[in-house]
Design a protein around this motif. Sequence first.
Motif, short mmCIF file in Angstrom:
data_model
loop_
_atom_site.label_atom_id
_atom_site.label_comp_id
_atom_site.label_asym_id
_atom_site.label_seq_id
_atom_site.Cartn_x
_atom_site.Cartn_y
_atom_site.Cartn_z
N ASN A 45 0.83 -1.20 0.00
CA ASN A 45 0.00 0.00 0.00
C ASN A 45 0.86 1.25 0.00
OD1 ASN A 45 -2.33 1.55 0.09
ND2 ASN A 45 -2.52 1.43 2.32
N LEU A 46 0.56 2.17 -0.92
CA LEU A 46 1.26 3.45 -1.03
C LEU A 46 2.75 3.28 -1.25
CD1 LEU A 46 -0.60 5.33 1.86
CD2 LEU A 46 -1.08 5.46 -0.58
N THR A 47 3.14 2.21 -1.94
CA THR A 47 4.56 1.93 -2.15
C THR A 47 4.82 1.55 -3.60
OG1 THR A 47 4.59 1.06 0.11
CG2 THR A 47 6.57 0.72 -1.19
N THR A 67 -0.92 0.75 -10.04
CA THR A 67 0.15 1.61 -9.52
C THR A 67 -0.16 3.07 -9.81
OG1 THR A 67 1.76 -0.15 -9.90
CG2 THR A 67 2.62 2.06 -9.60
N GLN A 71 -2.23 3.87 -6.34
CA GLN A 71 -1.13 4.12 -5.41
C GLN A 71 -0.70 2.83 -4.70
OE1 GLN A 71 -3.51 7.38 -3.46
NE2 GLN A 71 -1.59 8.51 -3.67
N LEU A 72 -0.55 1.79 -5.49
CA LEU A 72 -0.17 0.48 -4.97
C LEU A 72 1.09 -0.02 -5.66
CD1 LEU A 72 -3.74 -1.10 -5.12
CD2 LEU A 72 -2.57 -0.33 -3.04
N VAL A 124 -5.26 -2.72 6.30
CA VAL A 124 -5.85 -1.39 6.50
C VAL A 124 -6.98 -1.47 7.51
CG1 VAL A 124 -7.21 0.41 5.36
CG2 VAL A 124 -5.17 -0.50 4.25
N ARG A 231 -9.07 3.21 -9.16
CA ARG A 231 -9.54 4.38 -8.41
C ARG A 231 -10.64 3.98 -7.41
NH1 ARG A 231 -7.14 9.68 -9.30
NH2 ARG A 231 -5.83 9.39 -11.14
N ARG A 234 -8.99 2.19 -4.47
CA ARG A 234 -8.32 3.14 -3.58
C ARG A 234 -9.34 3.90 -2.73
NH1 ARG A 234 -4.87 3.87 -0.29
NH2 ARG A 234 -3.40 2.91 -1.75
N ASP A 238 -9.54 3.66 1.30
CA ASP A 238 -9.41 4.84 2.15
C ASP A 238 -10.62 4.98 3.07
OD1 ASP A 238 -7.00 5.38 0.98
OD2 ASP A 238 -7.75 6.98 -0.32
#
Length: 267
Positions: A45-47, A67, A71-72, A124, A231, A234, A238
């Motif tokens: 996640n976020l990487t 990606t 944001q993965l 998460v 999207r 994500r 979130d």
Amino acid sequence: RMSCGLLVGDDEPRDLQDEIAMASTSASMSTAASGAVVAEACVLNLTPPSKIGTGICFLDHMCDQLTSHGQLGVTLRCGVGSGAWFAPGRDYATGVAGRPHDRDIFVACGTALGLALRRVVDEVAAAATAPAAAAAATFCCPLDEAFAEAVIDLRPPAERRGACAVRLEPYGRFAGDAAAGRKWIGRFRTALTPAFWEALAAALGADLSLRRVRGDNAHHILESCFKSFARAFRAALDALGSGGGAALHGCAPPAAGPLPPVAPPPA
């Protein structure tokens, strides 16, 4: 821009295989098999960035939307039996004939990626400061003339876990026939698209719906679909982490009426 080549097999540089493996050192791999095909995936996640080698170049390109738009950091590798992993951006076979592993690649890669995404969801959820009322999202994404919608629920009721509806056909126009659609995009067999998403949704345990709103170009339709999924995933992730509710991005609520006309600027 997408660049595709052919699988170099055992001649694939060893440092490339090592680089792919190193991308997943901080998380264990999720493994799936279909027929003779084995796929492994991990998602951070976020990487970003990602390393993706499915053996079908266009599928690599599509999975990389996770990606760019989710944001993965995705590591996804695939091979046949105990042979070498397919190289990223390379096709495992030439032409569109004599391709015995296509369906198994779609299923194994979809399953492995779904399992890896499930781990991110669980991580998460475990770190959330408050339980989420919902973990669902809708996202609509345009790409030139194409427009696709993704609706995902990461915490559906038991009877909807793994449900998947894919309504993307026809895949553009082919030879002037609006009903035919393309059967191939490069060496990507469009008819196998639902098999990938059904495997991913089942492994993820999500309720997923993907539909083409419009589009005449098969590449654009599929890329719009993958972007919409990234999207929506994500946004739902979130919402799960923040304890929020369902998210709606890029589309008006179904019950919403037309927007009133904008008043002209003062003279």
